[in-house]
Design an enzyme around this catalytic site. Structure first.
Site, PDB file in Angstrom:
ATOM      1  N   ASP A  38       2.339 -26.208 -23.948  1.00 61.12           N
ATOM      2  CA  ASP A  38       0.801 -26.172 -23.777  1.00 61.12           C
ATOM      3  C   ASP A  38       0.385 -26.574 -22.397  1.00 61.12           C
ATOM      4  O   ASP A  38      -0.537 -26.620 -22.062  1.00 61.12           O
ATOM      5  CB  ASP A  38       0.077 -27.077 -24.799  1.00 61.12           C
ATOM      6  CG  ASP A  38       0.321 -28.541 -24.701  1.00 61.12           C
ATOM      7  OD1 ASP A  38       1.288 -28.928 -23.826  1.00 61.12           O
ATOM      8  OD2 ASP A  38      -0.304 -29.511 -25.100  1.00 61.12           O
ATOM      9  N   HIS A 242      15.077 -11.088  -1.018  1.00 58.14           N
ATOM     10  CA  HIS A 242      14.115 -12.049  -1.858  1.00 58.14           C
ATOM     11  C   HIS A 242      14.573 -13.298  -2.375  1.00 58.14           C
ATOM     12  O   HIS A 242      14.399 -13.983  -3.414  1.00 58.14           O
ATOM     13  CB  HIS A 242      13.506 -11.282  -3.125  1.00 58.14           C
ATOM     14  CG  HIS A 242      12.577 -10.146  -2.571  1.00 58.14           C
ATOM     15  ND1 HIS A 242      12.414  -9.009  -3.469  1.00 58.14           N
ATOM     16  CD2 HIS A 242      12.046  -9.995  -1.310  1.00 58.14           C
ATOM     17  CE1 HIS A 242      11.525  -8.095  -2.914  1.00 58.14           C
ATOM     18  NE2 HIS A 242      11.239  -8.600  -1.623  1.00 58.14           N
ATOM     19  N   ASP A 259      10.377 -17.249   5.376  1.00 58.73           N
ATOM     20  CA  ASP A 259       9.107 -16.162   5.157  1.00 58.73           C
ATOM     21  C   ASP A 259       8.123 -16.872   4.229  1.00 58.73           C
ATOM     22  O   ASP A 259       8.619 -17.112   3.124  1.00 58.73           O
ATOM     23  CB  ASP A 259       9.715 -15.017   4.548  1.00 58.73           C
ATOM     24  CG  ASP A 259       8.823 -13.876   4.247  1.00 58.73           C
ATOM     25  OD1 ASP A 259       7.456 -14.194   4.270  1.00 58.73           O
ATOM     26  OD2 ASP A 259       8.942 -12.559   3.990  1.00 58.73           O
ATOM     27  N   ASP A 270       1.234 -14.248   5.634  1.00 55.91           N
ATOM     28  CA  ASP A 270       2.600 -13.896   5.318  1.00 55.91           C
ATOM     29  C   ASP A 270       3.349 -13.678   6.837  1.00 55.91           C
ATOM     30  O   ASP A 270       3.275 -12.720   7.520  1.00 55.91           O
ATOM     31  CB  ASP A 270       2.470 -12.299   4.890  1.00 55.91           C
ATOM     32  CG  ASP A 270       3.621 -11.778   4.246  1.00 55.91           C
ATOM     33  OD1 ASP A 270       4.906 -12.676   4.343  1.00 55.91           O
ATOM     34  OD2 ASP A 270       3.962 -10.775   3.892  1.00 55.91           O
ATOM     35  N   HIS A 349      14.157  -2.079   4.376  1.00 60.06           N
ATOM     36  CA  HIS A 349      12.831  -2.166   3.847  1.00 60.06           C
ATOM     37  C   HIS A 349      11.719  -1.425   4.760  1.00 60.06           C
ATOM     38  O   HIS A 349      12.185  -1.017   5.897  1.00 60.06           O
ATOM     39  CB  HIS A 349      12.376  -3.590   3.506  1.00 60.06           C
ATOM     40  CG  HIS A 349      12.311  -4.533   4.679  1.00 60.06           C
ATOM     41  ND1 HIS A 349      11.414  -4.363   5.976  1.00 60.06           N
ATOM     42  CD2 HIS A 349      13.341  -5.680   5.009  1.00 60.06           C
ATOM     43  CE1 HIS A 349      11.898  -5.395   6.508  1.00 60.06           C
ATOM     44  NE2 HIS A 349      12.947  -6.090   6.138  1.00 60.06           N
ATOM     45  N   HIS A 353       2.988  -3.867   4.907  1.00 56.41           N
ATOM     46  CA  HIS A 353       2.298  -3.598   3.688  1.00 56.41           C
ATOM     47  C   HIS A 353       0.878  -4.138   4.118  1.00 56.41           C
ATOM     48  O   HIS A 353       0.554  -4.810   5.011  1.00 56.41           O
ATOM     49  CB  HIS A 353       2.716  -4.258   2.492  1.00 56.41           C
ATOM     50  CG  HIS A 353       3.053  -5.652   2.906  1.00 56.41           C
ATOM     51  ND1 HIS A 353       2.117  -6.748   2.685  1.00 56.41           N
ATOM     52  CD2 HIS A 353       4.335  -6.318   3.106  1.00 56.41           C
ATOM     53  CE1 HIS A 353       2.784  -7.982   3.136  1.00 56.41           C
ATOM     54  NE2 HIS A 353       4.059  -7.655   3.207  1.00 56.41           N
ATOM     55  N   HIS A 360       0.888  -8.615  -1.089  1.00 58.66           N
ATOM     56  CA  HIS A 360       0.849  -7.071  -1.192  1.00 58.66           C
ATOM     57  C   HIS A 360      -0.294  -6.311  -1.648  1.00 58.66           C
ATOM     58  O   HIS A 360      -0.567  -6.444  -2.735  1.00 58.66           O
ATOM     59  CB  HIS A 360       2.253  -6.544  -1.802  1.00 58.66           C
ATOM     60  CG  HIS A 360       3.545  -7.058  -1.386  1.00 58.66           C
ATOM     61  ND1 HIS A 360       4.801  -6.890  -2.014  1.00 58.66           N
ATOM     62  CD2 HIS A 360       3.930  -7.845  -0.164  1.00 58.66           C
ATOM     63  CE1 HIS A 360       5.672  -7.394  -1.366  1.00 58.66           C
ATOM     64  NE2 HIS A 360       5.034  -7.976  -0.067  1.00 58.66           N
ATOM     65  N   GLU A 383       6.765  -6.382   9.980  1.00 60.60           N
ATOM     66  CA  GLU A 383       7.727  -7.209   9.613  1.00 60.60           C
ATOM     67  C   GLU A 383       9.242  -6.458   9.667  1.00 60.60           C
ATOM     68  O   GLU A 383      10.057  -6.465   8.602  1.00 60.60           O
ATOM     69  CB  GLU A 383       7.561  -7.785   8.593  1.00 60.60           C
ATOM     70  CG  GLU A 383       7.319  -6.838   7.111  1.00 60.60           C
ATOM     71  CD  GLU A 383       7.091  -7.740   6.031  1.00 60.60           C
ATOM     72  OE1 GLU A 383       8.051  -8.166   5.511  1.00 60.60           O
ATOM     73  OE2 GLU A 383       5.995  -7.323   5.176  1.00 60.60           O
ATOM     74  N   TYR A 387      19.835  -6.971   8.814  1.00 64.57           N
ATOM     75  CA  TYR A 387      20.418  -7.920   8.121  1.00 64.57           C
ATOM     76  C   TYR A 387      21.903  -7.193   7.937  1.00 64.57           C
ATOM     77  O   TYR A 387      22.217  -6.158   7.313  1.00 64.57           O
ATOM     78  CB  TYR A 387      19.950  -7.890   6.590  1.00 64.57           C
ATOM     79  CG  TYR A 387      18.481  -7.722   6.445  1.00 64.57           C
ATOM     80  CD1 TYR A 387      17.847  -9.306   6.624  1.00 64.57           C
ATOM     81  CD2 TYR A 387      17.506  -6.803   6.722  1.00 64.57           C
ATOM     82  CE1 TYR A 387      16.643  -9.311   6.603  1.00 64.57           C
ATOM     83  CE2 TYR A 387      16.082  -6.766   6.782  1.00 64.57           C
ATOM     84  CZ  TYR A 387      15.592  -8.304   6.762  1.00 64.57           C
ATOM     85  OH  TYR A 387      14.190  -8.140   6.807  1.00 64.57           O
ATOM     86  N   ARG A 405      14.459 -11.474  10.298  1.00 68.45           N
ATOM     87  CA  ARG A 405      13.299 -10.667  10.293  1.00 68.45           C
ATOM     88  C   ARG A 405      12.159 -11.484  11.101  1.00 68.45           C
ATOM     89  O   ARG A 405      12.038 -12.816  11.282  1.00 68.45           O
ATOM     90  CB  ARG A 405      12.793 -10.737   8.756  1.00 68.45           C
ATOM     91  CG  ARG A 405      11.408  -9.891   8.525  1.00 68.45           C
ATOM     92  CD  ARG A 405      11.281  -9.406   7.197  1.00 68.45           C
ATOM     93  NE  ARG A 405      11.156 -10.618   5.970  1.00 68.45           N
ATOM     94  CZ  ARG A 405      11.974 -10.964   5.484  1.00 68.45           C
ATOM     95  NH1 ARG A 405      13.224 -10.476   5.514  1.00 68.45           N
ATOM     96  NH2 ARG A 405      12.184 -12.222   4.445  1.00 68.45           N
ATOM     97  N   GLU A 407       7.686 -11.435  11.290  1.00 72.27           N
ATOM     98  CA  GLU A 407       6.760 -10.806  10.820  1.00 72.27           C
ATOM     99  C   GLU A 407       5.485 -11.584  11.125  1.00 72.27           C
ATOM    100  O   GLU A 407       5.282 -12.721  11.218  1.00 72.27           O
ATOM    101  CB  GLU A 407       6.867 -11.214   8.905  1.00 72.27           C
ATOM    102  CG  GLU A 407       5.631 -10.575   8.246  1.00 72.27           C
ATOM    103  CD  GLU A 407       5.763 -10.625   6.660  1.00 72.27           C
ATOM    104  OE1 GLU A 407       6.600 -11.495   6.399  1.00 72.27           O
ATOM    105  OE2 GLU A 407       5.174  -9.871   6.179  1.00 72.27           O
TER     106      GLU A 407
HETATM  107  N1  GLY Z   1       6.788 -12.346   1.876  1.00 71.81           N
HETATM  108  C1  GLY Z   1       6.764 -10.952   1.042  1.00 71.81           C
HETATM  109  C2  GLY Z   1       6.677  -9.860   2.341  1.00 71.81           C
HETATM  110  O1  GLY Z   1       7.169 -10.152   3.452  1.00 71.81           O
HETATM  111  O2  GLY Z   1       6.326  -8.932   1.869  1.00 71.81           O
HETATM  112 MN    MN Z   2       6.709 -12.196   4.175  1.00 71.01          MN
HETATM  113 MN    MN Z   3       5.185  -9.344   4.293  1.00 64.24          MN
END
Ligand code: GLY
Ligand code: MN
Ligand code: MN
Length: 438
Positions: A38, A242, A259, A270, A349, A353, A360, A383, A387, A405, A407
């Site tokens: 619960d 991820h 990240d 982000d 990628h 976004h 997102h 971003e 890799y 990365r 971002e």
């Molecule tokens: N942290 C998720 C992205 O960068 O899209």
């Molecule tokens: Mn991110």
């Molecule tokens: Mn992002």
């Protein structure tokens, strides 16, 4: 409240202005999510309902009926209940909700089955986000059925269902000044958390110890949750896009990719930074890092009204592919390598976004099959990353296991753009000096 009641009212009015004549919109609250037994996860209101009301209680439904003489903005919500409130905290209750949220009327959620069919009766179109909550979809159908059954006694049942998402999410895509201010604040809290992480990182720490610094900095600033699960990825873990295990020991000589961004009053930040665990980039790490940074800065420079959505991404592909050839990681003519997507071995990628209440965020990227143009008030991330898999035997061993990365969050302004996450160390020199001062 960070967003004024007046702005919530304006949002509802704007949505109603765009709804077809003789229509009704139904916006349910998020369903509480059980952790086990619960025990529930901390409740997080649906972004759509919060956007239109600022109301954060579960078991509520907003109903908008433009032009209805007896009231256009109605809310169903939990009634006040001393016993429930003793266990779970205060409830606003329908009576107080009217003034507190600037609504026309409010009713107990327990009465919705009796009231809603009557509200549907005579409306031609129903705006509702079908397919997100099966149980609620079913209830909406049941309410329509109730009206249908009365057709022979003269009732008119709705003839058309429309996705609410289109109208509402176009609206959410364009942020107001108050929203941009909140997103800047979320960005700056997250900047401080990244600074704190750079200053405390050293070999021998566990990734989760660094993650803890983010939680501390987020929570002490009034953020109640990260906007998504933080990625704290030492060494080759950065090549798992991820990665959220965050349970490995940080090694001398490795990079650390983080990240992480906070959610503040339902708005997300982000940010990604990648920096050396020991405070000093190796020559290979520096070469990859500076290439990703060059791509990121070139893409950010493209962000302005009128630029089409794909331009920042295509810019990163161009810069990264040319750089990979220079470093000897790709071989051939840059244009061909782009045409046959050779860069995807290292950059798999997209460059960003939409960002807003959801990390997102909502909003179409294409209109009539074409990438849309950026407009003032939109917010996006930029971003790019590279890799190099630890098992990539096509490249020299010295490059393997490097993942980078970078971002930032960028708001489109009338004159160009504003980086909402500005101020955080980003060049090799800025990062190394910040870390040297530990
Ligand atoms: N942290 C998720 C992205 O960068 O899209
Ligand atoms: Mn991110
Ligand atoms: Mn992002």
């Amino acid at each position: 409240m960070p967003i004024s009641q007046k702005e919530f009212q304006q949002r509802r009015q704007e949505l109603m202005n765009h709804m077809a004549s003789n229509s009704i919109a139904i916006v349910p609250a998020a369903v509480p999510s059980l952790r086990n037994g619960d025990t529930e996860f901390r409740y997080r209101q649906s972004s759509d309902l919060h956007y239109l009301t600022g109301f954060d209680e579960a078991q509520s439904v907003l109903v908008l009926i433009p032009g209805r003489a007896q009231g256009q903005c109605l809310l169903f919500c939990q009634e006040k209940d001393p016993l429930k409130e003793l266990w779970n905290g205060k409830l606003l209750g329908p009576e107080a909700a009217i003034a507190a949220l600037g609504l026309d009327d409010a009713f107990p959620i327990g009465d919705i089955d009796d009231i809603l069919p009557g509200l549907l009766e005579g409306r031609e179109r129903v705006y509702y986000a079908m397919g997100k909550d099966e149980h609620f979809d079913h209830r909406v159908m049941e309410w329509v059925k109730v009206v249908r059954k009365k057709v022979r006694s003269g009732a008119h049942s709705p003839g058309e269902f429309l996705m609410l998402d289109h109208l509402l999410h176009e609206q959410r895509l364009l942020k107001s000044k108050a929203e941009i201010d909140l997103m800047r604040e979320a960005g700056q809290i997250s900047v401080r958390a990244h600074q704190r992480a750079m200053q405390m990182t050293c070999p021998g720490l566990y990734e989760y110890e660094v993650e803890a610094e983010f939680m501390h900095e987020f929570f002490r600033a009034g953020s109640r949750a990260p906007a998504y699960t933080s990625i704290v990825a030492g060494g080759a873990n950065a090549c798992i896009l991820h990665y959220v295990d965050n349970d490995q020991k940080l090694k001398d000589g490795d990079l650390l990719l983080i990240d992480a961004g906070c959610e503040l009053h339902h708005y997300a930040a982000d940010i990604t930074r990648t920096f050396p665990v020991n405070g000093k980039f190796s020559p290979e790490q520096k070469a990859i890092y500076e290439l990703v940074l060059k791509a990121q800065l070139a893409a950010i420079a493209e962000v302005k009204p009128g630029t089409t959505w794909n331009v920042p991404h295509d810019t990163t592909v161009q810069v990264l592919t040319a750089g990979l050839v220079e470093l000897g990681l790709l071989h051939g003519a840059v244009d061909d390598l782009i045409k046959n997507s050779a860069y995807r071995e290292f950059y798999m990628h997209r460059a960003g976004h939409w960002l807003g209440m959801d990390v997102h965020d909502v909003g179409d990227y294409k209109i009539d099959g074409r990438w849309r143009e950026l407009e003032a008030g939109m917010v996006l991330t930029v971003e790019p990353g590279l890799y190099i898999s630890p098992s990539n035997t096509r490249v020299d061993a010295r490059w393997r296991g490097i993942g980078v990365r970078i971002e930032d969050d960028v708001a489109v302004t009338r004159g160009g753009h504003e980086v909402l996450t500005a101020g955080l160390a980003k060049t090799v020199q800025e990062i190394e000096s910040l870390m040297a001062a530990r």
